[in-house]
Design a protein around this motif. Structure first.
Motif, PDB file in Angstrom:
ATOM      1  N   CYS A 222      68.453  30.585 -25.590  1.00  0.00           N
ATOM      2  CA  CYS A 222      68.615  29.242 -25.037  1.00  0.00           C
ATOM      3  C   CYS A 222      69.979  28.646 -25.412  1.00  0.00           C
ATOM      4  CB  CYS A 222      67.532  28.293 -25.550  1.00  0.00           C
ATOM      5  SG  CYS A 222      65.886  28.724 -24.944  1.00  0.00           S
TER       6      CYS A 222
ATOM      7  N   LEU B 229      59.284  31.952 -37.666  1.00  0.00           N
ATOM      8  CA  LEU B 229      60.196  32.047 -38.808  1.00  0.00           C
ATOM      9  C   LEU B 229      59.525  31.515 -40.058  1.00  0.00           C
ATOM     10  CD1 LEU B 229      63.312  30.655 -36.919  1.00  0.00           C
ATOM     11  CD2 LEU B 229      62.917  33.030 -37.554  1.00  0.00           C
TER      12      LEU B 229
ATOM     13  N   VAL C 203      68.608  30.725 -40.928  1.00  0.00           N
ATOM     14  CA  VAL C 203      69.144  30.390 -39.608  1.00  0.00           C
ATOM     15  C   VAL C 203      69.996  29.117 -39.683  1.00  0.00           C
ATOM     16  CG1 VAL C 203      68.521  29.674 -37.265  1.00  0.00           C
ATOM     17  CG2 VAL C 203      67.305  31.566 -38.356  1.00  0.00           C
TER      18      VAL C 203
END
Ligand code: HEC
Length: 350
Positions: free
Chosen positions: A274, A326, A334
């Motif tokens: 995305c 996650l 991240v």
């Protein structure tokens, strides 16, 4: 010349032995003289040869059979079904083999002794035989098969030696039993065995003996049903609440080289589709999410680690929550990675 059977009953061994000796002197063969007693007197007591039996070959056969079975089980089956452990050759261990050989040889000898005895004593007789109930009480019976010519002489001999009963009997009573009766006992055994085995086979499904080791019968504990053990006091939880009152429940991870590397890989898997790739190429879902901010845009890069953590955990409007994908640590990785990119040129298409 017709034969006749003369039966006499004597009170004890001595007169019987004297009669036997006289009969031998008259030339009557031993196998025409039968001595019946309730007590197992030795044949020599009556001056007769010990009867020869062919018992030893039976025992030897049983011993050999037992030896063969034992060696097959102990040494043959490991060779047939080898269990290889650490590439070792198949071994037949000596101590168990010795025990098996001992057991099976004994068993073979016992079985063959039983069968040999049955065969040599010719199984129970079916036709009537000569007998007197007083023999059971301790008297000794003596029957002689002789030609009619000698009958009177033998009867005199009996009486002279104190026989308490003397009578002539039909020769048929002394006829040795023939194979017909072996057939009878053989057929009877087979029929008997069948009568036992057939019902067992037919009721195989009904008479079932449950084998306790079958897993089906042993208690089963499902994953959610088992007893729970409390964590030891000093244990460090590695999963817990992600957010407390809307803020991360944990402190950010240090942006080490490893953390950034992990974050980069995870970003490529979960976010780039995305938010676009760091080299500037747009994600493939770019057209479906026109409002998505490029990852190195000023809007994203001005956020704190905590902001990114919260956005990834909760999602934002049309951005989905990625808390299921996650772990807490991975989310910090991240966030470290995203903020390490820094503000830059907007990816192509922006
Ligand atoms: C399904 C597409 C999609 C995925 C996957 C996605 N995002 Fe987003 N993200 C969006 C959209 C759309 C927005 C803008 C939401 C809005 O402003 O309404 C957004 C916004 C953001 C923002 C800005 C939030 C703010 O407060 O301005 C950050 C930071 C972010 N995403 C990080 C990530 C990270 C990190 C990942 C991967 C772990 C990720 N996103 C995965 C679609 C996605």
């Amino acid at each position: 010349m017709a034969d006749t059977l003369i039966f006499g009953l004597f009170p004890n061994v001595d007169p019987t032995a004297r009669v036997v000796a006289s009969l031998q002197a008259m030339g009557i063969p031993d196998d025409h003289v039968t001595i019946m007693s309730a007590v197992p007197y030795s044949s020599r007591l009556f001056g007769r040869r010990h009867p020869r039996t062919r018992f030893l070959p039976f025992l030897a056969l049983g011993a050999l059979g037992g030896l063969a079975v034992a060696l097959f089980i102990a040494a043959g089956t490991p060779a047939l079904y080898p269990i290889k452990v650490g590439a070792q050759p198949v071994i037949a261990p000596f101590p168990p083999t010795a025990i098996m050989v001992f057991e099976f040889v004994s068993l073979g000898v016992m079985i063959m002794a039983f069968l040999g005895f049955l065969l040599q004593s010719r199984f129970p007789r079916l036709s009537p035989a000569i007998y007197d109930e007083r023999i059971t009480d301790g008297y000794i019976g003596l029957s002689v098969r002789a030609s009619d010519r000698l009958a009177d002489e033998i009867i005199d001999l009996y009486n002279a030696n104190g026989a308490i009963d003397v009578r002539r009997e039909s020769v048929a009573l002394a006829e040795p039993h023939r194979y017909r009766h072996l057939m009878f006992w053989g057929v009877l055994s087979v029929v008997g065995l069948g009568a036992v085995l057939a019902p067992l086979l037919l009721t195989y499904d009904i008479i079932r003996i449950p084998w306790i080791n079958v897993m089906y019968h042993s208690p089963a504990v499902g994953p959610q049903e088992g007893p729970r053990l409390a964590a030891p006091e000093a244990a460090v939880p590695f999963s817990g609440p992600r957010l407390v009152a809307g803020s991360p429940a944990t402190l950010p991870l240090e942006a080490t080289e490893n953390s950034l590397q992990r974050g980069g890989v995870l970003y490529g898997v979960y976010c780039a589709i995305c938010h676009g790739y760091p080299d500037g190429s747009p994600g493939s879902l770019r057209d479906y999410f026109p409002e998505v901010p490029p990852i190195n845009s000023q809007r994203v890069q001005s956020l704190s680690h905590e902001d990114i953590f919260v956005t990834v955990t909760n999602g934002l409007n049309r951005m989905p929550s990625l808390a299921e994908q996650l772990t807490i640590g991975e989310t910090w990785d991240v966030a470290n990675y995203v903020l390490s990119l820094g503000e830059g040129a907007a990816p192509a298409g922006q």
